[in-house]
Design a protein around this motif. Structure first.
Motif, PDB file in Angstrom:
ATOM      1  N   LYS A  13      -4.625   5.212  15.086  1.00  0.00           N
ATOM      2  CA  LYS A  13      -4.670   4.601  13.753  1.00  0.00           C
ATOM      3  C   LYS A  13      -6.126   4.620  13.263  1.00  0.00           C
ATOM      4  O   LYS A  13      -6.935   5.387  13.754  1.00  0.00           O
ATOM      5  CB  LYS A  13      -4.085   3.190  13.804  1.00  0.00           C
ATOM      6  CG  LYS A  13      -2.587   3.172  14.087  1.00  0.00           C
ATOM      7  CD  LYS A  13      -1.805   3.779  12.939  1.00  0.00           C
ATOM      8  CE  LYS A  13      -0.319   3.814  13.207  1.00  0.00           C
ATOM      9  NZ  LYS A  13       0.411   4.567  12.176  1.00  0.00           N
TER      10      LYS A  13
ATOM     11  N   THR B 279      -2.494   8.001   4.836  1.00  0.00           N
ATOM     12  CA  THR B 279      -1.262   8.236   4.070  1.00  0.00           C
ATOM     13  C   THR B 279      -1.527   9.263   2.973  1.00  0.00           C
ATOM     14  O   THR B 279      -0.741  10.197   2.792  1.00  0.00           O
ATOM     15  CB  THR B 279      -0.764   6.913   3.451  1.00  0.00           C
ATOM     16  OG1 THR B 279      -0.613   5.957   4.491  1.00  0.00           O
ATOM     17  CG2 THR B 279       0.561   7.095   2.741  1.00  0.00           C
TER      18      THR B 279
ATOM     19  N   ARG C 193       2.857   6.018  -3.153  1.00  0.00           N
ATOM     20  CA  ARG C 193       3.993   6.850  -3.568  1.00  0.00           C
ATOM     21  C   ARG C 193       4.228   6.766  -5.067  1.00  0.00           C
ATOM     22  O   ARG C 193       4.718   7.714  -5.683  1.00  0.00           O
ATOM     23  CB  ARG C 193       5.233   6.445  -2.761  1.00  0.00           C
ATOM     24  CG  ARG C 193       5.138   6.917  -1.292  1.00  0.00           C
ATOM     25  CD  ARG C 193       6.053   6.104  -0.398  1.00  0.00           C
ATOM     26  NE  ARG C 193       6.150   6.621   0.974  1.00  0.00           N
ATOM     27  CZ  ARG C 193       5.255   6.373   1.950  1.00  0.00           C
ATOM     28  NH1 ARG C 193       4.166   5.641   1.699  1.00  0.00           N
ATOM     29  NH2 ARG C 193       5.442   6.857   3.163  1.00  0.00           N
TER      30      ARG C 193
ATOM     31  N   ARG D  94       0.202  17.097  13.456  1.00  0.00           N
ATOM     32  CA  ARG D  94       1.566  16.582  13.304  1.00  0.00           C
ATOM     33  C   ARG D  94       2.140  16.967  11.936  1.00  0.00           C
ATOM     34  O   ARG D  94       3.346  17.019  11.775  1.00  0.00           O
ATOM     35  CB  ARG D  94       1.594  15.070  13.523  1.00  0.00           C
ATOM     36  CG  ARG D  94       0.655  14.323  12.616  1.00  0.00           C
ATOM     37  CD  ARG D  94       0.617  12.834  12.888  1.00  0.00           C
ATOM     38  NE  ARG D  94       0.210  12.506  14.238  1.00  0.00           N
ATOM     39  CZ  ARG D  94       0.387  11.317  14.792  1.00  0.00           C
ATOM     40  NH1 ARG D  94       0.957  10.344  14.121  1.00  0.00           N
ATOM     41  NH2 ARG D  94       0.003  11.084  16.013  1.00  0.00           N
TER      42      ARG D  94
ATOM     43  N   GLN E 179       4.731   9.006   7.686  1.00  0.00           N
ATOM     44  CA  GLN E 179       3.813   9.906   6.979  1.00  0.00           C
ATOM     45  C   GLN E 179       4.241  11.350   7.177  1.00  0.00           C
ATOM     46  O   GLN E 179       4.224  12.143   6.240  1.00  0.00           O
ATOM     47  CB  GLN E 179       2.376   9.689   7.464  1.00  0.00           C
ATOM     48  CG  GLN E 179       1.830   8.338   7.041  1.00  0.00           C
ATOM     49  CD  GLN E 179       0.420   8.081   7.538  1.00  0.00           C
ATOM     50  OE1 GLN E 179      -0.114   8.851   8.320  1.00  0.00           O
ATOM     51  NE2 GLN E 179      -0.164   6.985   7.092  1.00  0.00           N
TER      52      GLN E 179
ATOM     53  N   LYS F 255       0.836  -1.203   0.000  1.00  0.00           N
ATOM     54  CA  LYS F 255       0.000   0.000   0.000  1.00  0.00           C
ATOM     55  C   LYS F 255       0.873   1.257   0.000  1.00  0.00           C
ATOM     56  O   LYS F 255       0.644   2.181  -0.782  1.00  0.00           O
ATOM     57  CB  LYS F 255      -0.912  -0.050   1.240  1.00  0.00           C
ATOM     58  CG  LYS F 255      -1.909   1.063   1.346  1.00  0.00           C
ATOM     59  CD  LYS F 255      -3.153   0.618   2.082  1.00  0.00           C
ATOM     60  CE  LYS F 255      -3.009   0.540   3.583  1.00  0.00           C
ATOM     61  NZ  LYS F 255      -2.986   1.866   4.225  1.00  0.00           N
ATOM     62  N   SER F 256       1.878   1.281   0.855  1.00  0.00           N
ATOM     63  CA  SER F 256       2.721   2.487   0.960  1.00  0.00           C
ATOM     64  C   SER F 256       3.412   2.780  -0.366  1.00  0.00           C
ATOM     65  O   SER F 256       3.471   3.932  -0.811  1.00  0.00           O
ATOM     66  CB  SER F 256       3.790   2.281   2.039  1.00  0.00           C
ATOM     67  OG  SER F 256       3.192   2.169   3.295  1.00  0.00           O
TER      68      SER F 256
ATOM     69  N   ASP G 128       1.955  -1.370  11.860  1.00  0.00           N
ATOM     70  CA  ASP G 128       0.620  -1.754  11.377  1.00  0.00           C
ATOM     71  C   ASP G 128       0.261  -3.197  11.724  1.00  0.00           C
ATOM     72  O   ASP G 128      -0.856  -3.649  11.454  1.00  0.00           O
ATOM     73  CB  ASP G 128       0.535  -1.575   9.851  1.00  0.00           C
ATOM     74  CG  ASP G 128       0.536  -0.098   9.473  1.00  0.00           C
ATOM     75  OD1 ASP G 128       0.179   0.740  10.323  1.00  0.00           O
ATOM     76  OD2 ASP G 128       0.904   0.206   8.326  1.00  0.00           O
TER      77      ASP G 128
ATOM     78  N   ALA H 271       7.702   8.870  15.847  1.00  0.00           N
ATOM     79  CA  ALA H 271       8.287   8.172  14.697  1.00  0.00           C
ATOM     80  C   ALA H 271       7.175   7.968  13.680  1.00  0.00           C
ATOM     81  O   ALA H 271       6.326   7.102  13.853  1.00  0.00           O
ATOM     82  CB  ALA H 271       8.865   6.832  15.150  1.00  0.00           C
ATOM     83  N   SER H 272       7.163   8.781  12.624  1.00  0.00           N
ATOM     84  CA  SER H 272       6.083   8.681  11.634  1.00  0.00           C
ATOM     85  C   SER H 272       6.609   8.890  10.219  1.00  0.00           C
ATOM     86  O   SER H 272       7.097   9.969   9.876  1.00  0.00           O
ATOM     87  CB  SER H 272       4.996   9.722  11.927  1.00  0.00           C
ATOM     88  OG  SER H 272       4.152   9.856  10.790  1.00  0.00           O
TER      89      SER H 272
HETATM   90  C1  S3P Z   1       2.530   4.721   6.392  1.00  0.00           C
HETATM   91  C2  S3P Z   1       3.088   5.049   7.599  1.00  0.00           C
HETATM   92  C3  S3P Z   1       2.561   4.581   8.878  1.00  0.00           C
HETATM   93  C4  S3P Z   1       1.608   3.407   8.712  1.00  0.00           C
HETATM   94  C5  S3P Z   1       0.636   3.626   7.611  1.00  0.00           C
HETATM   95  C6  S3P Z   1       1.365   3.820   6.282  1.00  0.00           C
HETATM   96  C7  S3P Z   1       3.126   5.259   5.157  1.00  0.00           C
HETATM   97  O1  S3P Z   1       1.855   5.630   9.509  1.00  0.00           O
HETATM   98  O2  S3P Z   1       0.918   3.169   9.916  1.00  0.00           O
HETATM   99  O3  S3P Z   1      -0.254   2.538   7.479  1.00  0.00           O
HETATM  100  O4  S3P Z   1       2.832   4.741   4.045  1.00  0.00           O
HETATM  101  O5  S3P Z   1       3.941   6.192   5.263  1.00  0.00           O
HETATM  102  P1  S3P Z   1       2.568   6.648  10.545  1.00  0.00           P
HETATM  103  O6  S3P Z   1       3.504   7.488   9.785  1.00  0.00           O
HETATM  104  O7  S3P Z   1       1.416   7.462  11.101  1.00  0.00           O
HETATM  105  O8  S3P Z   1       3.208   5.788  11.594  1.00  0.00           O
END
Ligand code: S3P
Length: 438
Positions: free
Chosen positions: A347, A99, A30, A130, A173, A25-26, A320, A170-171
């Motif tokens: 989440k 995201t 992108r 954030r 996103q 998915k990520s 996740d 730590a994110s």
């Molecule tokens: C993601 C980052 C994570 C994750 C999300 C996807 C991304 O979130 O939980 O499902 O694709 O960058 P966070 O940045 O809020 O931890």
């Protein structure tokens, strides 16, 4: 009362066989974002055909990008270049996808036009300050509701400037949002993270030919250095989707599954480390680098699990996967303790509370804490639980059915469509006794 899509899991069984699981998915998000900003046509294979990633695809179409969606994961994005996006005629609805919303906030804050981002009821409760706070420090003009949630209104035509930013949480996103804004800013944007998070944005920017400096926990980007050049992207399987079957195989005697072509970027493999610490039998084979991302086949066979204290540095690397890790803990001998995971409360649902409530209904001793959970392994009873519209909660409780003593019924599973529409079919083909009803 309407319970939406309901999963019914007949107890018992084991998981056997080999499969490819849903695409990452990520990386799919992108690929649309950077493909849109590139010069030339970006070809994507293995694009995730699910609601969240389709929200991003539709969003970029509404921003004037021609995207040919051929189905079965094949997408061609006719990039408009970094300055070629056009204003959307209406608010951009990003559905359930955090995201999309957080990454697009950074990108749209740097455009010459205004934008409004909206989402569904879950996304409209999630914290957006954030991203809006550091973007404002970069010179953006951006508004949320009084409680810091969507809708997000972005006023364009602001010249952003670089920022040195040390993230409190730590994110990936937040990091990715600021990198996207940093692409357009005057000067250098430098982002330091408190712990490593997924680095798909950094890898993809480099793949599209945009320079970055990465040093320890800091990534730096200089704005407006060069254009992005289109490329071909092969999206691997999503380890976050594979995780359900990894745990399913690890907890049910006789299981033996091979999950093919899964992304194993080291910023995502906390699930492998955590399950291995618990005693799981997991082997990686066929390891290769495809398009800058490590990929492997993951082989999992049943082995008895033991409870552990989950090392806090693994939390962002498995962020996740905790709903299904809690199921593994419920099946392990002894106690498992998770700390340092308060992020789970913001989440798609409050994953600490919602999992604790559901596990307690199934008679598991699960004690939520402010930043984690304490679970003592035991027999799992049947019962009716609610996913609270959270895809990963629905799939985690489905997997619990492998070890339950009676039927588990899970309400409100519609949102499995956001990340893994074929979940029930693949789970059934591997041996889970799952029925999905409307
Ligand atoms: C993601 C980052 C994570 C994750 C999300 C996807 C991304 O979130 O939980 O499902 O694709 O960058 P966070 O940045 O809020 O931890």
């Amino acid at each position: 009362m309407n319970n939406g899509v309901v999963f019914q899991i007949s107890p018992g069984g084991k998981l056997c066989g080999e499969t490819r699981i849903a695409s990452d998915k990520s990386i799919s998000h992108r690929s649309i974002i950077f493909g849109s900003l590139a010069q030339g046509v970006t070809h994507v294979d293995g694009f995730l055909e699910a609601e969240d990633t389709l929200s991003t695809l539709k969003a970029f179409r509404s921003l004037g990008v021609k995207i040919d969606h051929h189905g079965q994961g094949r997408v061609d994005i006719h990039g408009v270049g970094m300055n070629g996006l056009r204003p959307s005629q209406q608010p951009i609805d990003l559905g359930n996808s955090g995201t999309s919303m957080r990454l697009m906030s950074g990108l749209l804050a740097a455009q010459a036009f205004d934008s409004v981002l909206t989402g569904d009821s879950s996304l409209s409760k999630r914290p957006m300050q954030r991203v809006t706070k550091p973007l404002t420090e970069m010179g953006a003009s951006i508004e949320t509701t009084d409680t810091g949630t969507a809708p997000i209104t972005i006023h364009g035509n602001r010249q952003l400037h670089g920022l040195q930013y040390s993230m409190q949480i730590a994110s990936a996103q937040v990091k990715s949002c600021l990198l996207l804004a940093g692409l357009y800013a005057h000067g250098t944007t430098s982002i330091t993270e408190p712990a490593p998070t997924r680095d798909h944005t950094e890898r993809m920017l480099e793949g599209f030919g945009y320079p970055l400096q990465r040093q320890g926990s800091t990534v730096r980007i200089d704005g407006r250095q060069t254009s992005l050049k289109a490329l071909s992207i092969d999206v691997p399987g999503d380890i976050s989707s594979a995780a359900f079957f990894m745990v399913g195989a690890a907890i049910s005697p006789g299981s033996d599954v091979l999950l093919k072509h899964v992304g194993v970027n080291p910023t995502r493999t906390g699930i492998i480390d955590i399950l291995s610490l618990m005693g799981a039998d997991i082997q990686l084979s066929n390891q290769q680098i495809i398009g800058g991302e490590p990929v492997a086949d993951i082989h999992v066979r049943y082995a008895p699990l033991s409870g552990i204290n989950i090392p806090e540095q693994l939390v962002p690397l498995a962020i996740d996967e905790f709903p299904v890790i809690f199921v593994a803990a419920a099946c392990a001998e002894g106690e498992t303790l998770l700390t340092g995971a308060a992020e789970l409360r913001v989440k798609e649902s409050d994953r600490i509370q919602v999992m604790a409530d559901g596990l307690q209904i199934l008679n598991v001793n699960a004690q939520p804490t402010t930043d984690g959970m304490r679970i003592t392994g035991s027999e799992i009873n049947g019962g009716r639980v609610d996913s609270h519209g959270d895809h990963r909660i629905a799939m985690a409780f489905a997997i619990a059915g492998l070890k339950a003593s009676a039927e588990i019924v899970i309400n409100n599973c519609d949102n499995v469509q956001t990340s893994f529409p074929e979940f029930a079919d693949i789970a059934r083909s591997l041996g889970l006794n799952i029925a999905s009803k409307n």
